[in-house]
Structures are given as C-alpha cells and as structure tokens.
Design a protein around this motif. Structure first.
Motif, PDB file in Angstrom:
ATOM      1  N   ALA A   3       0.822  -1.238   0.144  1.00  0.00           N
ATOM      2  CA  ALA A   3       0.176  -0.056   0.024  1.00  0.00           C
ATOM      3  C   ALA A   3       0.691   1.346  -0.169  1.00  0.00           C
ATOM      4  N   GLN A   4       2.072   1.082   0.559  1.00  0.00           N
ATOM      5  CA  GLN A   4       2.722   2.401   0.780  1.00  0.00           C
ATOM      6  C   GLN A   4       4.004   2.264  -0.122  1.00  0.00           C
ATOM      7  N   GLY A   5       3.934   1.459  -0.884  1.00  0.00           N
ATOM      8  CA  GLY A   5       5.051   1.107  -1.975  1.00  0.00           C
ATOM      9  C   GLY A   5       5.035   1.861  -3.317  1.00  0.00           C
ATOM     10  N   PRO A   6       5.663   1.453  -4.296  1.00  0.00           N
ATOM     11  CA  PRO A   6       5.694   2.309  -5.634  1.00  0.00           C
ATOM     12  C   PRO A   6       4.504   1.871  -6.354  1.00  0.00           C
ATOM     13  N   ASP A   7       4.057   3.018  -7.260  1.00  0.00           N
ATOM     14  CA  ASP A   7       2.670   2.840  -7.854  1.00  0.00           C
ATOM     15  C   ASP A   7       3.092   1.895  -9.080  1.00  0.00           C
ATOM     16  N   TRP A   8       1.677   1.787  -9.788  1.00  0.00           N
ATOM     17  CA  TRP A   8       1.550   0.782 -10.603  1.00  0.00           C
ATOM     18  C   TRP A   8       2.575   1.104 -11.856  1.00  0.00           C
ATOM     19  N   THR A   9       2.515   2.568 -12.185  1.00  0.00           N
ATOM     20  CA  THR A   9       3.511   3.058 -13.477  1.00  0.00           C
ATOM     21  C   THR A   9       4.801   2.623 -13.293  1.00  0.00           C
ATOM     22  N   GLU A  10       5.284   2.563 -11.742  1.00  0.00           N
ATOM     23  CA  GLU A  10       6.669   2.290 -11.418  1.00  0.00           C
ATOM     24  C   GLU A  10       6.814   0.760 -11.503  1.00  0.00           C
TER      25      GLU A  10
END
Length: 185
Positions: A67-74
C-alpha cells in the motif's frame, strides 16, 4: 508474447493475462517471499520492489503491491518482464509439485453442495476480478459458512459487500442450510 493487464476492484492488485494457462489445476497464492520459493515465477516477482503478494489463477497472475510502496506505473514494466521471462523460459510454475491441493473425500452432502456451488458459480465470477474464494468450514448447527478470500479479493475494500450481497444471498438461495457467510483470514 503479449501480456494484457486489467485493473481489479482492489486498487492494490493488478491482473496480468499472459494469453496461456497459468495454473489451470489449482489456484495458488503466495503471501511471503519464503512461501514464494515454491514457484520460480512467484520468487522472481517477490524480488521486485513493492510486491506484497502473488496469486496464480487458471489463466492469469494477480500481483498485490504494498500500500505504501511504488505505484503501478513504476512497478508494471518490471512485473511484465518477469512474467514474460518466466513463460518464455519454459520453466514450470512450481518446483517439485509444490502447491498441490487436496480434496476431502468425506464431505457431508451439504458441504459437497456448497463446494459445488462455489466451483460452478462463484469462483469463476470472482476470478474475473483476479481473486478466488475457498471453502474453509461449515458449522451445520449454526449454518455459518466460513470462506477464505485470496488474490485480489484478499484485503479488497469491496470484499465484504461481495460476501454479503453476492455470495451469502446465492448460498442461502441454493443451500437453505446456510444462514450466514463469514470471511476467515
């Protein structure tokens, strides 16, 4: 090889469709890097930053991000590369038969009816959203059916509504002995 992606109702889960069978015999879920060592693909996905869970359905891979990690684009390009590399390599999905599910031969008639309804009507619908629902237990005295949510359904904001509005109503209609459906973790 072309891999399609689909969003799921859970914003932290993305579904990847490689256009071939992934795990047709049984859905498999990996929630930790230690468990993922049973599968070369799951292990490769857990090596990527932000991956918090991996689920293999019949023809798809669902990946849960922190949840607090990189977003989907990354994350998406690295996940696509790992899935493609795995299928192009020809490696098996699991090592040494890991993940084989067992089925109880001595289910009561009601439990057998519940499992048949899950397999024929509910699990295919949930699989479209990148998840799965498994039978956990049924208390014949109280009529309480306990189910386990996996993949995109595990931790999904709408999973409670799915259980109550969809699964519980269908179960109560087709299996009158079911009085309530609950989620087990």
């Amino acid at each position: 090889m072309f891999i399609q992606t689909e969003p799921t109702p859970n914003p932290n889960v993305l579904k990847f469709l490689p256009g071939r069978d992934v795990s047709p015999a049984a859905a498999l879920e990996y929630r930790t890097i230690d468990a993922a060592t049973a599968s070369p693909l799951a292990e490769a996905l857990f090596q990527l930053e932000g991956v918090d869970g991996v689920f293999f359905g019949a023809d798809y891979v669902s990946v849960t991000r922190q949840a607090q990690g990189p977003d989907w684009t990354e994350m998406k390009p690295a996940i696509l590369a790992a899935v493609m590399d795995h299928f192009v390599s020809g490696q098996p999905l699991t090592r040494d038969g890991a993940g084989a599910e067992t089925h109880a031969e001595d289910d009561s008639e009601i439990v057998a009816e519940i499992k048949a309804l899950l397999d024929s009507r509910i699990r295919p619908a949930v699989a479209q959203d990148g998840g799965d629902i498994l039978f956990d237990s049924f208390d014949e005295e109280t009529g309480v059916l306990s189910l386990r949510m996996r993949g995109a359904c595990s931790g999904c904001p709408s999973s409670s509504a799915t259980l109550k509005a969809g699964v519980e109503q269908m179960m109560r209609h087709y299996v009158p002995e079911v009085t309530r459906v609950e989620q087990t973790l």
